[in-house]
Design a protein around this motif. Structure first.
Motif: not given
Length: 425
Positions: A319-322, A338-344
């Protein structure tokens, strides 16, 4: 927190919330009662489950005004800024209707139309979820939905949380009802004397809400049957263990069935994170929930290298990917699911939950392999437009008729041929 090699079983999937036979029977009974007895049944269920007898389900303007006096002005300002970020992001998703004209006079196109009405379910109980209001209502507004109905279970005093009412007002909801559970879903789907039916229902809820949404699907549309929250973090040796642990626990505190996973090629980081999780866990107000989640569904997977770690993330489809690696943006193109990708390291998952703008209603349980976050398209429908000219039909009638007869549908063929025969008389 258990540390495993990638070669061992990898999964974030939990059993689908299909409910017990007893729960399903209860939900079906509630839906039938609402369909046949309307407001009377709705009032009885509200008294039974929410322990309040309501003379009216509607939230009044006075209640909304009172809600504004019960929250800090600073919170209202934050809600407005978050709402603007969410609105701005979703406005970029809008697509126009289109038409093309061929040389033979044929016009083909697609007409995009907003749904007439949408119902948004906002969970209640001991917690308040104003973010859920914004994430469900604003894309519907941007899509052009004219009637948006919000339902949420009242407390024992017959009230909704002030923060939820403020968020609803700021998002532009004009129709709010104090009803919850399966009975609220049934009312939205089939209507009662007080609540007119809608075309689509969105928003999360407990097992009874999820089962009710599944039961009414087909008579109305729904967004998804969302499972417990989950996060996967892809990190290398450059990442900070304390920040990773904090992010893993941010999901674990949601629910005992939430899933928090770290994937890394670094054994030293894995060991540091496992230690840090235990340290931070002891300080959490919801530590019992988080501890159970980490014990049952948490894991640290150690990969042979970064490429294997990336492929592991794609298998998980979280669901969430960092992504907390050196040169993290370079990995974006390799991430497929991935549902949402958080970069950094500055893009912690709560940034997306509340404020950045992208929707936080995301596919769970590995369904990011084939589905997307809640978005403007979910509140619109597409109609194909076909305008065939006389020349186009003359040129193609024989092919169309032959295709129809190949399928054994003579009337289809005749429906095309009769027009040419009439023109030749």
């Amino acid at each position: 927190m258990k540390i495993l090699k990638v070669s061992e079983q990898i999964s974030i999937k939990r059993s689908i919330e299909s409910g017990t036979t007893e729960q399903l029977a209860i939900v079906k009974g509630i839906i039938q009662e609402i369909r046949t007895r309307g407001d009377k049944a709705l009032r009885e269920y509200t008294e039974k489950f929410d322990r309040v007898n309501l003379s009216s389900f509607s939230v009044t303007e006075g209640e909304i005004e009172t809600a504004y006096h019960k929250v800090d002005e600073g919170f209202v300002s934050i809600v407005r800024e978050a709402a603007e970020n969410i609105r701005s992001f979703h406005e970029k998703q809008l697509r126009p209707s289109w038409m093309t004209t061929e040389e033979n006079g044929t016009i083909l196109g697609q007409k995009i139309t907003a749904l007439d009405s949408v119902g948004v379910y906002v969970p209640g109980g001991t917690a308040a979820y104003p973010s859920s209001v914004l994430m469900n209502v604003i894309p519907a507004k941007v899509a052009g939905v004219k009637r948006i109905v919000m339902v949420s279970p009242p407390d024992s005093e017959g009230n909704l949380p002030p923060a939820v009412l403020v968020a609803a007002k700021e998002a532009g909801v004009e129709e709010i009802y104090k009803v919850g559970g399966a009975q609220a879903i049934a009312a939205l789907a089939y209507g009662t004397e007080s609540i007119a039916s809608v075309d689509k229902i969105t928003g999360p809820g407990n097992i009874f809400v999820a089962l009710a949404k599944r039961e009414v699907f087909g008579d109305v549309d729904i967004d998804m049957i969302a499972g417990p929250s989950e996060i996967a973090i892809l990190a290398d040796e450059k990442a900070r263990a304390d920040e990773i642990a904090a992010d893993l626990l941010s999901q674990a505190e949601h629910d005992t069935r939430a899933c928090s996973v770290l994937v890394t090629p670094s054994m030293s980081l894995a060991e540091e994170v496992a230690e840090e999780v235990e340290k931070q866990l002891a300080l959490l107000p919801r530590k019992e929930i988080a501890a159970r989640s980490i014990e049952d569904y948490g894991a640290i997977y150690v990969a042979a290298d970064l490429d294997e770690a990336v492929e592991t993330v794609n298998q998980l489809a979280p669901e969430h990917l960092e992504v907390m690696t050196e040169n993290a943006m370079e990995l974006l193109g390799k991430i497929r699911h991935a549902g949402a990708i958080f970069i950094g390291r500055y893009s912690s998952e709560p940034v997306g939950d509340y404020f950045a703008g992208p929707n936080h209603v995301l596919p769970t349980n590995g369904t990011a392999r084939f589905s997307s976050p809640l978005n403007v398209d979910d509140f619109q429908k597409k109609s194909s437009v076909i305008v065939y000219s006389k020349k186009a039909l003359t040129d193609n009638a024989a092919k169309i008729a032959e295709f129809a007869r190949m399928e054994g549908l003579e009337a289809h063929a005749r429906a095309v041929e009769i027009r040419l025969e009439n023109d030749n008389k």
